[in-house]
Enzyme design. Structure first.
Site, PDB file in Angstrom:
ATOM      1  N   GLU A  56       0.820  -1.206   0.000  1.00 16.23           N
ATOM      2  CA  GLU A  56       0.000   0.000   0.000  1.00 16.23           C
ATOM      3  C   GLU A  56       0.858   1.263   0.000  1.00 16.23           C
ATOM      4  O   GLU A  56       0.539   2.245  -0.665  1.00 16.23           O
ATOM      5  CB  GLU A  56      -0.952   0.009   1.199  1.00 16.23           C
ATOM      6  CG  GLU A  56      -2.064  -1.023   1.112  1.00 16.23           C
ATOM      7  CD  GLU A  56      -2.959  -0.822  -0.103  1.00 16.23           C
ATOM      8  OE1 GLU A  56      -3.112   0.322  -0.557  1.00 16.23           O
ATOM      9  OE2 GLU A  56      -3.493  -1.820  -0.606  1.00 16.23           O
ATOM     10  N   CYS A 110     -13.400   1.837 -15.353  1.00 20.60           N
ATOM     11  CA  CYS A 110     -13.825   3.231 -15.201  1.00 20.60           C
ATOM     12  C   CYS A 110     -12.601   4.121 -15.416  1.00 20.60           C
ATOM     13  O   CYS A 110     -12.134   4.825 -14.523  1.00 20.60           O
ATOM     14  CB  CYS A 110     -14.426   3.442 -13.809  1.00 20.60           C
ATOM     15  SG  CYS A 110     -15.451   4.918 -13.661  1.00 20.60           S
ATOM     16  N   CYS A 138     -17.581   1.574 -20.384  1.00 23.35           N
ATOM     17  CA  CYS A 138     -18.853   1.399 -19.686  1.00 23.35           C
ATOM     18  C   CYS A 138     -19.539   0.088 -20.049  1.00 23.35           C
ATOM     19  O   CYS A 138     -20.297  -0.470 -19.254  1.00 23.35           O
ATOM     20  CB  CYS A 138     -19.764   2.586 -19.968  1.00 23.35           C
ATOM     21  SG  CYS A 138     -19.089   4.145 -19.339  1.00 23.35           S
ATOM     22  N   CYS A 152     -18.892  -2.486 -17.521  1.00 22.92           N
ATOM     23  CA  CYS A 152     -19.059  -2.107 -16.112  1.00 22.92           C
ATOM     24  C   CYS A 152     -20.232  -2.843 -15.467  1.00 22.92           C
ATOM     25  O   CYS A 152     -21.341  -2.838 -16.006  1.00 22.92           O
ATOM     26  CB  CYS A 152     -19.275  -0.603 -16.001  1.00 22.92           C
ATOM     27  SG  CYS A 152     -19.505  -0.053 -14.302  1.00 22.92           S
ATOM     28  N   CYS A 185     -25.210   3.965 -12.843  1.00 23.81           N
ATOM     29  CA  CYS A 185     -24.278   5.083 -12.914  1.00 23.81           C
ATOM     30  C   CYS A 185     -24.954   6.325 -13.499  1.00 23.81           C
ATOM     31  O   CYS A 185     -25.380   6.347 -14.649  1.00 23.81           O
ATOM     32  CB  CYS A 185     -23.072   4.699 -13.771  1.00 23.81           C
ATOM     33  SG  CYS A 185     -21.843   6.003 -13.896  1.00 23.81           S
TER      34      CYS A 185
END
Length: 389
Positions: free
Chosen positions: A73, A232, A239, A242, A248
């Site tokens: 991370e 995205c 899209c 998605c 959305c």
DNA sequence: CATACGTGGGC
DNA sequence: TGCCCAAGTAT
């Protein structure tokens, strides 16, 4: 967002509302997302999509070891996956656990971080390991709140570690999530404002699955990032792939690329630096180069570097007069940082003379064969390798 | 709240 | 080329 737009979006979502919950005509799209079953739908779809189509097999996935998750991370802060891929295994091989890292020399940590950028991350990483060992017996805190108290761990990293390792019900809000959620909910607020950031996080929390298992939280958290990273996309979102396209609002509006709204403009000032490359024979067969440590604050803090001057004249003034004519200008290197555009002008002085004057510069000789063990800024390492015979 | 902090890649 | 951006944090 206009009220008219909000209404039209809300009505398009009626199919997802509960049976006996007629939509108030004044309901906005944002309010529609607070309806009780929308978060459920979103989370379920995202989790399923992640397991089916999300990223898997990255070196830091498939573990709940907080040390490994934490390391990944921190490396991934403002840094792309493709860049981290080569650093992570090398770092882990050298420092396999938090104890090894805590005992390491700071310079060795910096050397392994060299080229990755944002070097305060490496210093904080080292300090954090020492705190975890000294104050927590080598165990990372298991809550986001506890994690966030550690050096170099902010809200986003703390949430990621807690969600991945312990299934804590907390949302990350990073660049991917900002893009996914602002589009999903057509949030056009200026995310430079703390209030807008706070609202986004609140909404992200509201979208979380209600009582997720650790496995679900892992898939959900990973899915949020994967969706932003692979579907995205910033300028050309896919899209059609998605899993939440029909939820959305930005997609319904037709131009999802309009989100997130960008407001800040970055000013980058141009600077020229002159680098003195002193090169001389070492005791053995190879040559050596004069490096000095960068100041503790500012660009490349704590790294090793060729001596930096702000003009050619000031560089030459640092040399004994009889050596100045031996200086050879090498090809400049352009290097851009977040706030600066650097033009680096290397000036090479090869001499076998004893250079006692160099000591005044406050540095040390480094064998060229040993450069890999030093934390150097990327362009300096590039320059040294480029112009070595 | 604004700014500094690296580097590589996309367009 | 130039600008934006990427699994942000510290001050």
């Amino acid at each position: 967002m206009s009220a008219a737009l909000g209404r039209s979006q809300a009505s398009s979502h009626r199919g997802l509302q509960g049976e006996g919950t007629p939509m108030n005509p004044c309901t906005t799209a944002a309010e529609a997302f607070r309806a009780p079953d929308l978060p459920l739908t979103f989370a379920r779809r995202l989790i399923d999509w992640q397991r089916q189509s999300g990223r898997s097999g990255l070196p830091w996935q498939g573990t709940r070891d907080p040390y490994r998750v934490w390391l990944s991370e921190v490396m991934l802060q403002q840094t792309q996956v493709s860049t981290v891929l080569s650093y992570y295994p090398r770092f882990l091989a050298r420092f396999p656990d938090v104890f090894a890292l805590a005992e390491a020399q700071a310079d060795d940590v910096m050397a392994l971080w060299s080229g990755l950028g944002y070097y305060s991350r490496a210093r904080n990483l080292h300090r954090c390991a020492q705190v975890v060992v000294a104050q927590h017996g080598g165990l990372f805190p298991d809550s986001a709140q506890g994690l966030e108290a550690l050096p170099g761990i902010g809200a986003s990293t703390a949430a990621a570690i807690a969600a991945f390792c312990h299934g804590e019900r907390i949302s990350i809000v990073d660049g991917n999530v900002r893009r996914v959620l602002t589009r999903l909910m057509a949030m056009d607020a200026d995310l430079a404002l703390a209030s807008a950031q706070h609202e986004l996080w609140q909404r992200a929390q509201a979208l979380l699955p209600e009582t997720p298992s650790t496995e679900d939280m892992t898939a959900y958290t990973q899915g949020l990032m994967d969706l932003g990273a692979t579907v995205c996309l910033r300028s050309r979102p896919l899209c059609g792939r998605c899993p939440v396209q029909d939820l959305c609002v930005a997609h319904a509006q037709g131009v999802p690329q309009n989100y997130p709204v960008k407001t800040r403009l970055l000013k980058r000032r141009h600077e020229s630096w002159w680098l003195l490359w002193l090169r001389g024979p070492a005791t053995d067969a190879s040559d050596r180069v004069w490096l000095e440590r960068r100041p503790a604050r500012g660009i490349w803090a704590g790294l090793y570097c060729l001596p930096v001057f702000d003009s050619e004249a000031s560089l030459l003034e640092a040399l004994p007069p009889h050596l100045r004519s031996g200086v050879r200008a090498l090809e400049p290197v352009s290097h851009s940082l977040t706030h600066r555009e650097l033009r680096l002008h290397p000036l090479l002085l090869e001499t076998s003379e004893a250079m006692a004057f160099a000591a005044d510069l406050g540095g040390q000789w480094v064998d060229e064969a040993a450069l890999a063990q030093y934390g150097l800024p990327a362009p300096v390492r590039l320059l040294l390798s480029r112009d070595l015979p």
